[in-house]
Design an enzyme around this catalytic site. Structure first.
Site, PDB file in Angstrom:
ATOM      1  N   ARG A 103     -14.847 -17.492 -44.910  1.00 13.28           N
ATOM      2  CA  ARG A 103     -16.194 -17.061 -45.323  1.00 13.28           C
ATOM      3  C   ARG A 103     -16.310 -17.376 -46.802  1.00 13.28           C
ATOM      4  NH1 ARG A 103     -19.410 -11.447 -44.251  1.00 13.28           N
ATOM      5  NH2 ARG A 103     -19.615 -12.540 -42.271  1.00 13.28           N
ATOM      6  N   HIS A 130     -24.173 -19.364 -40.155  1.00  8.27           N
ATOM      7  CA  HIS A 130     -23.338 -18.266 -39.644  1.00  8.27           C
ATOM      8  C   HIS A 130     -23.174 -18.471 -38.127  1.00  8.27           C
ATOM      9  CE1 HIS A 130     -21.300 -14.571 -39.490  1.00  8.27           C
ATOM     10  NE2 HIS A 130     -22.235 -13.722 -39.869  1.00  8.27           N
ATOM     11  N   GLN A 133     -22.079 -15.566 -35.608  1.00  6.41           N
ATOM     12  CA  GLN A 133     -23.117 -14.553 -35.409  1.00  6.41           C
ATOM     13  C   GLN A 133     -24.184 -15.051 -34.421  1.00  6.41           C
ATOM     14  OE1 GLN A 133     -23.452 -11.323 -37.024  1.00  6.41           O
ATOM     15  NE2 GLN A 133     -24.954 -11.104 -35.383  1.00  6.41           N
ATOM     16  N   ASP A 225     -33.243 -10.296 -41.015  1.00  2.29           N
ATOM     17  CA  ASP A 225     -32.006 -10.245 -41.792  1.00  2.29           C
ATOM     18  C   ASP A 225     -32.382  -9.808 -43.214  1.00  2.29           C
ATOM     19  OD1 ASP A 225     -29.403 -10.583 -42.715  1.00  2.29           O
ATOM     20  OD2 ASP A 225     -29.509 -12.772 -42.815  1.00  2.29           O
ATOM     21  N   CYS A 265     -28.623  -8.962 -37.606  1.00  5.02           N
ATOM     22  CA  CYS A 265     -27.179  -9.240 -37.613  1.00  5.02           C
ATOM     23  C   CYS A 265     -26.386  -8.141 -38.296  1.00  5.02           C
ATOM     24  CB  CYS A 265     -26.907 -10.588 -38.271  1.00  5.02           C
ATOM     25  SG  CYS A 265     -27.523 -10.694 -39.962  1.00  5.02           S
ATOM     26  N   ARG A 293     -20.048  -9.216 -31.121  1.00  7.94           N
ATOM     27  CA  ARG A 293     -19.251 -10.036 -32.049  1.00  7.94           C
ATOM     28  C   ARG A 293     -17.787 -10.039 -31.592  1.00  7.94           C
ATOM     29  NH1 ARG A 293     -20.623 -11.310 -37.237  1.00  7.94           N
ATOM     30  NH2 ARG A 293     -18.914 -12.750 -36.871  1.00  7.94           N
TER      31      ARG A 293
HETATM   32  N1  NVA Z   1     -27.816 -13.447 -44.698  1.00 13.85           N
HETATM   33  C1  NVA Z   1     -26.791 -12.442 -44.853  1.00 13.85           C
HETATM   34  C2  NVA Z   1     -26.027 -12.282 -43.577  1.00 13.85           C
HETATM   35  C3  NVA Z   1     -24.937 -11.247 -43.616  1.00 13.85           C
HETATM   36  C4  NVA Z   1     -24.179 -11.163 -42.323  1.00 13.85           C
HETATM   37  C5  NVA Z   1     -25.881 -12.821 -46.001  1.00 13.85           C
HETATM   38  O1  NVA Z   1     -25.504 -14.002 -46.084  1.00 13.85           O
HETATM   39  O2  NVA Z   1     -25.547 -11.963 -46.812  1.00 13.85           O
HETATM   40  N1   CP Z   2     -23.110  -9.736 -39.357  1.00 11.25           N
HETATM   41  C1   CP Z   2     -22.010  -9.941 -40.121  1.00 11.25           C
HETATM   42  O1   CP Z   2     -21.486 -11.057 -40.249  1.00 11.25           O
HETATM   43  O2   CP Z   2     -21.526  -8.825 -40.708  1.00 11.25           O
HETATM   44  P1   CP Z   2     -20.372  -8.728 -41.796  1.00 11.25           P
HETATM   45  O3   CP Z   2     -20.907  -9.303 -43.073  1.00 11.25           O
HETATM   46  O4   CP Z   2     -20.082  -7.263 -41.870  1.00 11.25           O
HETATM   47  O5   CP Z   2     -19.187  -9.522 -41.302  1.00 11.25           O
END
Ligand code: NVA
Ligand code: CP
Length: 306
Positions: A103, A130, A133, A225, A265, A293
């Site tokens: 990540r 992502h 997800q 989101d 999400c 998930r």
């Molecule tokens: N768009 C959000 C998704 C988190 C799972 C982010 O990137 O922070």
């Molecule tokens: N939805 C998701 O990816 O959550 P986290 O950021 O908690 O992993």
């Protein structure tokens, strides 16, 4: 199947279907208390440069439930944080572990790791995409509605990594997707064009509009989101102003199809992109998404590391 999962477009529609089937079987086994150990002796390395609750825990727990183990590495704790190259990190980890979940910020970093690693690399979220997800989300939707074919989804809010992932997902699976985003927050133009072309083959339909009521018209699911994604914290004040008319609330939900599902999400900011009433209301399936998930990630682990 390709070695890596960097974007949901790396999978064919048939491969996604097989993944859903496997996730369903894994969920049924877990519910029955049956644990098999197909990944016995295997290790997943997890490098996360951003926080995580769901992704980290569901992948770690998923590995344990499948008989393997996970090693969580914060880049500050490994030599990557002191300037060791991504390429060398990928080559070294390839000698120790069977898979790498990453990540980070730039999609290019994940791509470089995948090029240099001989083991599968799984994208656990970048600024652009992502994929894990969106697989869980489409699986959840299919479980709730029986089939994805022809479903209309409205995505409301920021044209971010989730919006881009929905573009690929809808294009791949033949969904109708309407994105309601503010003028300066449209999804990635390259992905939008590519997804529109792909949708022509699958029977999907994609539109982007600034009119959220047009986006949700006849929609069977409304997805949203956060307005400020990880890494954009300095813009949050500006974003609060720019997204003010883009909230998922009762009025918007009432403009969608009857019994429309509400999806997110997570993590959510109640009172910003969605009201507490709608997020915690009877249309919401956000915790089923979160649960799935685990099942989808186990299916991903079996397919890529098995
Ligand atoms: N768009 C959000 C998704 C988190 C799972 C982010 O990137 O922070
Ligand atoms: N939805 C998701 O990816 O959550 P986290 O950021 O908690 O992993």
């Amino acid at each position: 199947m390709k070695k890596d999962l960097l974007c949901i477009n790396d999978l064919s529609k048939a491969e996604i279907g097989a993944m859903f089937q496997l996730a369903k079987e894994l969920r049924a086994k877990r519910q029955a208390g049956i644990y098999e150990t197909p990944l016995r002796g295997k290790t997943l390395a997890i490098i996360f440069n951003k926080p995580s609750t769901r992704s980290r825990i569901s992948f770690e727990v998923g590995m344990y439930q499948l008989g393997g183990q996970a090693v969580f590495l914060n880049s500050r704790d490994i030599q990557l944080g002191r300037g060791e190259s991504l390429a060398d990190t990928a080559r070294v980890l390839s000698r120790y572990v069977e898979g790498l979940l990453i990540r980070t910020f730039k999609q290019a970093e994940v791509e470089e790791l995948a090029r240099e690693a001989t083991i599968p690399v799984i994208n656990g979220l970048t600024d652009l995409l992502h994929p894990c997800q969106i697989l869980a989300d489409m699986f959840t939707l299919r479980e709730k509605r029986g089939s994805l074919t022809g479903l209309k989804i409205a995505y409301i809010g920021d044209g971010n990594n989730m919006a881009n992932s929905w573009l690929w997902g809808a294009a791949k699976m033949g969904l109708e997707l309407s994105l309601g985003t503010p003028p300066d927050y449209a999804p990635d133009a390259g992905i939008l064009n590519a997804a529109k072309l792909e949708a022509q083959k699958s029977g999907g339909r994609i539109e982007v509009t600034t009119d959220i009521y047009q986006a949700v018209k006849d929609a069977e699911a409304i997805y949203t989101d956060v307005w400020t994604s990880m890494g954009q914290e300095e813009e949050s004040k500006q974003r609060l102003a720019d997204f003010a008319g883009y909230q998922v609330n009762r009025q918007l939900l009432e403009a969608a199809a009857p019994q429309a599902l509400v999806m997110h999400c997570l993590p959510a900011h109640r009172g910003e992109e969605i009201t507490a009433e709608v997020l915690d209301g009877e249309h919401s399936i956000v915790f089923d998404q979160a649960e799935n998930r685990l099942h989808i990630n186990k299916a991903i682990l079996m397919r890529y590391l098995g």
